[in-house]
Motif scaffolding. Structure first.
Motif, PDB file in Angstrom:
ATOM      1  N   LYS A   1      15.569 -23.834  15.542  1.00  0.00           N
ATOM      2  CA  LYS A   1      14.378 -22.998  15.732  1.00  0.00           C
ATOM      3  C   LYS A   1      13.173 -23.858  16.107  1.00  0.00           C
ATOM      4  N   LEU A   2      13.037 -24.994  15.418  1.00  0.00           N
ATOM      5  CA  LEU A   2      11.934 -25.902  15.726  1.00  0.00           C
ATOM      6  C   LEU A   2      12.067 -26.478  17.136  1.00  0.00           C
ATOM      7  N   ALA A   3      13.310 -26.778  17.521  1.00  0.00           N
ATOM      8  CA  ALA A   3      13.539 -27.279  18.882  1.00  0.00           C
ATOM      9  C   ALA A   3      13.161 -26.221  19.916  1.00  0.00           C
ATOM     10  N   LEU A   4      13.496 -24.977  19.631  1.00  0.00           N
ATOM     11  CA  LEU A   4      13.222 -23.887  20.569  1.00  0.00           C
ATOM     12  C   LEU A   4      11.729 -23.540  20.615  1.00  0.00           C
ATOM     13  N   GLU A   5      11.017 -23.809  19.544  1.00  0.00           N
ATOM     14  CA  GLU A   5       9.565 -23.620  19.582  1.00  0.00           C
ATOM     15  C   GLU A   5       8.931 -24.587  20.578  1.00  0.00           C
TER      16      GLU A   5
ATOM     17  N   PHE B   1      14.486 -32.554  17.100  1.00  0.00           N
ATOM     18  CA  PHE B   1      14.920 -31.470  16.215  1.00  0.00           C
ATOM     19  C   PHE B   1      16.367 -31.068  16.523  1.00  0.00           C
ATOM     20  N   TYR B   2      16.700 -31.078  17.801  1.00  0.00           N
ATOM     21  CA  TYR B   2      18.064 -30.723  18.222  1.00  0.00           C
ATOM     22  C   TYR B   2      19.081 -31.681  17.597  1.00  0.00           C
ATOM     23  N   ASN B   3      18.776 -32.973  17.644  1.00  0.00           N
ATOM     24  CA  ASN B   3      19.693 -33.966  17.083  1.00  0.00           C
ATOM     25  C   ASN B   3      19.806 -33.820  15.564  1.00  0.00           C
ATOM     26  N   LYS B   4      18.697 -33.458  14.911  1.00  0.00           N
ATOM     27  CA  LYS B   4      18.755 -33.189  13.467  1.00  0.00           C
ATOM     28  C   LYS B   4      19.658 -31.986  13.186  1.00  0.00           C
ATOM     29  N   ALA B   5      19.572 -30.993  14.054  1.00  0.00           N
ATOM     30  CA  ALA B   5      20.420 -29.805  13.894  1.00  0.00           C
ATOM     31  C   ALA B   5      21.887 -30.156  14.087  1.00  0.00           C
ATOM     32  N   ILE B   6      22.168 -30.987  15.069  1.00  0.00           N
ATOM     33  CA  ILE B   6      23.550 -31.428  15.310  1.00  0.00           C
ATOM     34  C   ILE B   6      24.086 -32.157  14.084  1.00  0.00           C
ATOM     35  N   ASP B   7      23.250 -33.028  13.503  1.00  0.00           N
ATOM     36  CA  ASP B   7      23.658 -33.770  12.310  1.00  0.00           C
ATOM     37  C   ASP B   7      23.941 -32.818  11.150  1.00  0.00           C
ATOM     38  N   ALA B   8      23.083 -31.824  10.978  1.00  0.00           N
ATOM     39  CA  ALA B   8      23.292 -30.841   9.906  1.00  0.00           C
ATOM     40  C   ALA B   8      24.568 -30.039  10.139  1.00  0.00           C
TER      41      ALA B   8
ATOM     42  N   ASP C   1      10.694 -26.050  23.133  1.00  0.00           N
ATOM     43  CA  ASP C   1      11.273 -25.805  24.459  1.00  0.00           C
ATOM     44  C   ASP C   1      12.089 -24.516  24.414  1.00  0.00           C
ATOM     45  N   PRO C   2      11.436 -23.381  24.704  1.00  0.00           N
ATOM     46  CA  PRO C   2      12.129 -22.077  24.621  1.00  0.00           C
ATOM     47  C   PRO C   2      13.256 -21.904  25.642  1.00  0.00           C
ATOM     48  N   LYS C   3      13.349 -22.805  26.614  1.00  0.00           N
ATOM     49  CA  LYS C   3      14.407 -22.713  27.625  1.00  0.00           C
ATOM     50  C   LYS C   3      15.516 -23.742  27.390  1.00  0.00           C
ATOM     51  N   PHE C   4      15.590 -24.230  26.181  1.00  0.00           N
ATOM     52  CA  PHE C   4      16.601 -25.226  25.809  1.00  0.00           C
ATOM     53  C   PHE C   4      17.921 -24.487  25.561  1.00  0.00           C
ATOM     54  N   VAL C   5      18.725 -24.377  26.612  1.00  0.00           N
ATOM     55  CA  VAL C   5      19.937 -23.553  26.564  1.00  0.00           C
ATOM     56  C   VAL C   5      20.912 -24.017  25.487  1.00  0.00           C
ATOM     57  N   TYR C   6      21.131 -25.337  25.397  1.00  0.00           N
ATOM     58  CA  TYR C   6      22.059 -25.844  24.377  1.00  0.00           C
ATOM     59  C   TYR C   6      21.653 -25.395  22.979  1.00  0.00           C
ATOM     60  N   ALA C   7      20.342 -25.387  22.723  1.00  0.00           N
ATOM     61  CA  ALA C   7      19.855 -24.994  21.397  1.00  0.00           C
ATOM     62  C   ALA C   7      20.129 -23.517  21.133  1.00  0.00           C
TER      63      ALA C   7
END
Length: 320
Positions: A168-172, A147-154, A174-180
């Motif tokens: 948001k989907l990435a954070l669901e 999801f993170y990579n999809k967000a980067i692409d967007a 992994d809620p500790k995903f700091v980069y996200a």
């Protein structure tokens, strides 16, 4: 056919170079033309830098290497432009180039080349930004990364809402995903949802209280909200975690210059930023130098040239 030879003698053991002018009609390239060519070559050099998994210092050193190797040719072109080949009977002219990296001549040429590359190489700003934001808070969750990579692409397409959805989907996952958290804050800022941006940065700081990206972006978001004192306070919070960081000085200096119109305070902070950037060999030095130039014009117009010199002197910066 007239031939004249120029012998280039450098202070540090670089060796001897010669240039032959075949006839009177042949002209040497101007320093401006050489600077353009060297800038283009430097930009290509930057394209080969892989910033992945490297420290800020390592990235800055590679950037500096792309500039360093082109400084002496640029110094040579500037020196040759001052040699009059059309007059006199001497077939050989000797000119000296100080190739000591600590010399004022070398530093000036380095700074001019760096400034040209900052103006003409988008990759230089990209690398500098990456160097400033390097951290170790990625995710090990494969779905979160997807999801993170999809967000980067967007984001690369400036589709901020689509990017937010995927962050948001990435954070669901992994809620500790700091980069996200950091990046979703940037996206919220892009669409003008400043309070959501601040909340995202604060979430990031809950995970990593020393996170430089959210600390910086909180200050920037307050600037967008036109809450300038809160922005300054946020930069000071950054200073407590990263004392003496150039971004603190640059950020506060920019607020005083651009928004609060307090040129003397702006100059003091911008001079401090300039010194730190110079020490770090950071290409952002040229940005600080540019603003210092703007401040000089305003202070000169206001009859405060001596105060300008005084502030620079207090920051150990010479003025000519």
């Amino acid at each position: 056919m007239i031939k004249k030879r120029i012998t280039i003698l450098m202070f540090i053991g670089i060796g001897t170079l010669t240039f032959a002018q075949k006839n009177d009609n042949q002209k040497l390239p101007s320093p401006k033309e050489i600077l353009k060519e060297l800038t283009e070559a430097g930009c290509k050099c930057l394209d080969s830098i892989d910033a992945y998994n490297k420290t800020k210092d390592a990235i800055n050193m590679e950037i500096s290497s792309c500039i360093d190797v082109r400084v002496l040719p640029y110094m040579l072109s500037k020196t040759l432009s001052k040699v009059d080949l059309e007059k006199g009977d001497k077939k050989e002219v000797t000119v000296n180039i100080n190739s000591n990296p600590n010399s004022s001549e070398y530093k000036q040429a380095y700074n001019e080349l760096e400034s040209s590359m900052m103006d003409n190489c988008p990759e230089l700003r990209n690398l500098a930004a990456v160097a400033e934001s390097m951290k170790e808070h990625h995710s090990n969750d494969p779905i979160a990364l997807e999801f993170y990579n999809k967000a980067i692409d967007a984001s690369s397409k400036e589709d901020w809402k689509e990017a937010i959805k995927n962050y948001k989907l990435a954070l669901e996952k992994d809620p500790k995903f700091v980069y996200a958290w950091d990046n979703i804050g940037v996206c919220y800022r892009r669409i003008g949802e400043y309070d959501n941006a601040l909340n995202a940065y604060k979430k990031s700081l809950e995970i990593d209280p020393k996170g430089k990206v959210p600390l910086q972006n909180i200050a920037m978001t307050y600037i967008y909200k036109k809450e300038y004192q809160k922005a300054i306070d946020s930069y000071m919070a950054l200073d407590k975690v990263y004392p003496g960081d150039a971004e603190v000085y640059y950020g506060i200096g920019q607020i005083y210059y651009e928004y609060l119109k307090e040129n003397e305070k702006a100059l003091d902070y911008m001079a401090k930023a300039y010194n730190v950037y110079t020490k770090q060999k950071s290409p952002y030095r040229s940005d600080a130098e540019t603003i210092i130039g703007y401040i000089y014009k305003k202070m000169k117009d206001g009859g405060k040239t001596e105060k300008f010199k005084e502030i620079l002197k207090n920051n150990n910066i010479g003025f000519e």
